[in-house]
Design a protein around this motif. Structure first.
Motif, PDB file in Angstrom:
ATOM      1  N   ARG A  83       0.857  -1.185   0.000  1.00 17.01           N
ATOM      2  CA  ARG A  83       0.000   0.000   0.000  1.00 17.01           C
ATOM      3  C   ARG A  83       0.893   1.235   0.000  1.00 17.01           C
ATOM      4  O   ARG A  83       1.941   1.274   0.640  1.00 17.01           O
ATOM      5  CB  ARG A  83      -0.953   0.007   1.192  1.00 17.01           C
ATOM      6  N   ILE A  84       0.453   2.224  -0.746  1.00 16.06           N
ATOM      7  CA  ILE A  84       1.217   3.457  -0.902  1.00 16.06           C
ATOM      8  C   ILE A  84       0.402   4.601  -0.321  1.00 16.06           C
ATOM      9  O   ILE A  84      -0.701   4.899  -0.809  1.00 16.06           O
ATOM     10  CB  ILE A  84       1.551   3.732  -2.383  1.00 16.06           C
ATOM     11  N   GLU A  85       0.931   5.216   0.707  1.00 19.44           N
ATOM     12  CA  GLU A  85       0.261   6.348   1.344  1.00 19.44           C
ATOM     13  C   GLU A  85       0.804   7.642   0.731  1.00 19.44           C
ATOM     14  O   GLU A  85       1.934   8.037   1.000  1.00 19.44           O
ATOM     15  CB  GLU A  85       0.512   6.316   2.855  1.00 19.44           C
ATOM     16  N   GLY A  86      -0.011   8.284  -0.109  1.00 12.86           N
ATOM     17  CA  GLY A  86       0.412   9.521  -0.750  1.00 12.86           C
ATOM     18  C   GLY A  86       0.813   9.344  -2.200  1.00 12.86           C
ATOM     19  O   GLY A  86       1.605  10.135  -2.723  1.00 12.86           O
ATOM     20  N   ALA A  87       0.257   8.344  -2.883  1.00 13.65           N
ATOM     21  CA  ALA A  87       0.614   8.093  -4.284  1.00 13.65           C
ATOM     22  C   ALA A  87       0.276   9.292  -5.164  1.00 13.65           C
ATOM     23  O   ALA A  87       1.008   9.613  -6.108  1.00 13.65           O
ATOM     24  CB  ALA A  87      -0.104   6.842  -4.793  1.00 13.65           C
ATOM     25  N   ASP A  88      -0.833   9.978  -4.870  1.00 12.02           N
ATOM     26  CA  ASP A  88      -1.235  11.131  -5.679  1.00 12.02           C
ATOM     27  C   ASP A  88      -0.198  12.248  -5.611  1.00 12.02           C
ATOM     28  O   ASP A  88      -0.002  12.989  -6.584  1.00 12.02           O
ATOM     29  CB  ASP A  88      -2.591  11.662  -5.224  1.00 12.02           C
ATOM     30  N   ILE A  89       0.469  12.376  -4.476  1.00  9.18           N
ATOM     31  CA  ILE A  89       1.511  13.399  -4.343  1.00  9.18           C
ATOM     32  C   ILE A  89       2.660  13.100  -5.298  1.00  9.18           C
ATOM     33  O   ILE A  89       3.186  13.999  -5.968  1.00  9.18           O
ATOM     34  CB  ILE A  89       2.013  13.468  -2.890  1.00  9.18           C
ATOM     35  N   GLN A 229       6.393  11.297   2.406  1.00  7.23           N
ATOM     36  CA  GLN A 229       6.515  12.264   3.487  1.00  7.23           C
ATOM     37  C   GLN A 229       6.645  13.691   2.932  1.00  7.23           C
ATOM     38  O   GLN A 229       6.337  13.953   1.780  1.00  7.23           O
ATOM     39  CB  GLN A 229       7.706  11.892   4.362  1.00  7.23           C
ATOM     40  N   GLY A 230       7.098  14.602   3.789  1.00  5.15           N
ATOM     41  CA  GLY A 230       7.137  16.012   3.424  1.00  5.15           C
ATOM     42  C   GLY A 230       8.203  16.347   2.401  1.00  5.15           C
ATOM     43  O   GLY A 230       9.113  15.574   2.127  1.00  5.15           O
ATOM     44  N   ARG A 231       8.064  17.529   1.832  1.00  6.77           N
ATOM     45  CA  ARG A 231       9.056  18.044   0.904  1.00  6.77           C
ATOM     46  C   ARG A 231      10.111  18.820   1.670  1.00  6.77           C
ATOM     47  O   ARG A 231       9.798  19.614   2.556  1.00  6.77           O
ATOM     48  CB  ARG A 231       8.397  18.948  -0.134  1.00  6.77           C
ATOM     49  N   VAL A 232      11.362  18.582   1.355  1.00 10.37           N
ATOM     50  CA  VAL A 232      12.475  19.288   1.975  1.00 10.37           C
ATOM     51  C   VAL A 232      12.777  20.547   1.159  1.00 10.37           C
ATOM     52  O   VAL A 232      13.107  20.449  -0.030  1.00 10.37           O
ATOM     53  CB  VAL A 232      13.732  18.393   2.056  1.00 10.37           C
ATOM     54  N   ASP A 233      12.649  21.686   1.783  1.00  8.39           N
ATOM     55  CA  ASP A 233      12.927  22.966   1.130  1.00  8.39           C
ATOM     56  C   ASP A 233      14.436  23.170   1.074  1.00  8.39           C
ATOM     57  O   ASP A 233      15.092  23.331   2.101  1.00  8.39           O
ATOM     58  CB  ASP A 233      12.257  24.090   1.928  1.00  8.39           C
ATOM     59  N   ILE A 234      14.990  23.177  -0.126  1.00  4.69           N
ATOM     60  CA  ILE A 234      16.439  23.250  -0.269  1.00  4.69           C
ATOM     61  C   ILE A 234      17.001  24.564   0.254  1.00  4.69           C
ATOM     62  O   ILE A 234      18.170  24.631   0.670  1.00  4.69           O
ATOM     63  CB  ILE A 234      16.838  23.034  -1.752  1.00  4.69           C
ATOM     64  N   THR A 235      16.198  25.631   0.274  1.00  2.00           N
ATOM     65  CA  THR A 235      16.716  26.924   0.745  1.00  2.00           C
ATOM     66  C   THR A 235      17.008  26.913   2.239  1.00  2.00           C
ATOM     67  O   THR A 235      17.702  27.802   2.737  1.00  2.00           O
ATOM     68  CB  THR A 235      15.723  28.057   0.436  1.00  2.00           C
TER      69      THR A 235
END
Length: 280
Positions: A83-89, A229-235
């Motif tokens: 199962r994939i949690e967040g496939a739409d992302i 999971q979340g996106r890491v902001d490179i800045t």
């Protein structure tokens, strides 16, 4: 009426034998499917579609569709479940790096099945594998052995909106050992100025890991849990206004990724999760 222990044991053994036989069948299916794609379908695409960008897109979509067929077959046969949690992302991501831990042999298959146009950074040794080399070439994946061309190619593709899938461990992790990341993903993110999306993969049983053969079937049906999971902001690690060296920023980012991909989810000293993450 409760089942006798002997009946339960017999059913368990029978189920394990079934999964062993079907695992062998799935491996054969995967190999034959890769050869058919390479020898027949991708050559048809080469003849019918002259535009290389369109041909690459169709090849990648074909690969994703074949992976979905393979995974659905394995699930239907009782070999595994997932199962994939967040496939739409993942489907909606553009111009970012997708970084994931790498516990098993089919991690890429699961992720690529829901990312029909993703790019991927692969090991050069796979070009010598007859079952996947044609797939790699048709999809025009980036090869990590092409050191001089790799960073400019990553920058160009990410700027065009491609999503780049990387397993920063470089190889499958060893069960029970701390994961160690190579610095390639962090260097690409810093030097290309691109955010990262973290994906963690967990398998309930030891299956197709660094210490397992295909026939080492676990006593229970393995279940994969993939969490976007979340996106890491490179800045938060590097931007044009800072005086920090890119190499130092890449080391710090690599430490952060190692912490997040370890699945322990403990904050790393010197970083604030709330400020380092943005997006979904």
């Amino acid at each position: 009426m409760a089942l006798e222990p002997a009946m339960i044991t017999s059913a368990t053994k029978l189920n394990r034998v079934w999964r062993l036989v079907m695992t062998g069948f799935c491996f054969a299916l995967f190999g034959v499917g890769g050869l058919l794609l390479s020898v027949i379908w991708f050559n048809i695409l080469l003849l019918l579609q002259r535009n290389p960008h369109t041909r690459r897109r169709l090849a990648r979509r074909s690969i994703a569709a074949s992976f979905r067929f393979f995974l659905n077959t394995a699930r239907w046969l009782g070999v595994m479940d997932y199962r994939i949690e967040g496939a739409d992302i993942l489907r909606q991501e553009r111009g970012t790096l997708i970084v994931a831990n790498h516990p098993t042999l089919i991690d890429y298959v699961i992720l690529a099945s829901v990312m029909p146009e993703t790019d991927c950074l692969v090991k050069g040794a796979l070009l010598r594998n007859p079952f996947v080399s044609g797939v790699i070439r048709a999809a025009d994946y980036l090869v990590n052995s092409q050191a001089d061309e790799l960073l400019p190619a990553c920058r160009e593709r990410l700027a065009k909106g491609d999503t780049l899938l990387i397993f920063p461990e470089g190889t499958r992790s060893r069960p029970g050992e701390e994961i160690v990341l190579q610095r390639g993903a962090a260097n690409i993110a810093v030097r290309c100025g691109r955010d990262l999306r973290i994906v963690t993969i967990h398998c309930s049983e030891h299956l197709l890991d660094k210490r397992s053969r295909w026939y080492d079937v676990p006593p229970r049906k393995p279940v994969f849990r993939i969490t976007v999971q979340g996106r890491v902001d490179i800045t938060q690690f590097y931007n044009d206004e800072t005086q920090q060296e890119p190499a130092l920023a890449a080391r710090q980012l690599n430490r952060y990724l190692a912490c997040r991909l370890s699945q322990e989810h403990r904050p790393l000293a010197g970083f604030n999760d709330a400020s380092a993450l943005s997006g979904n």
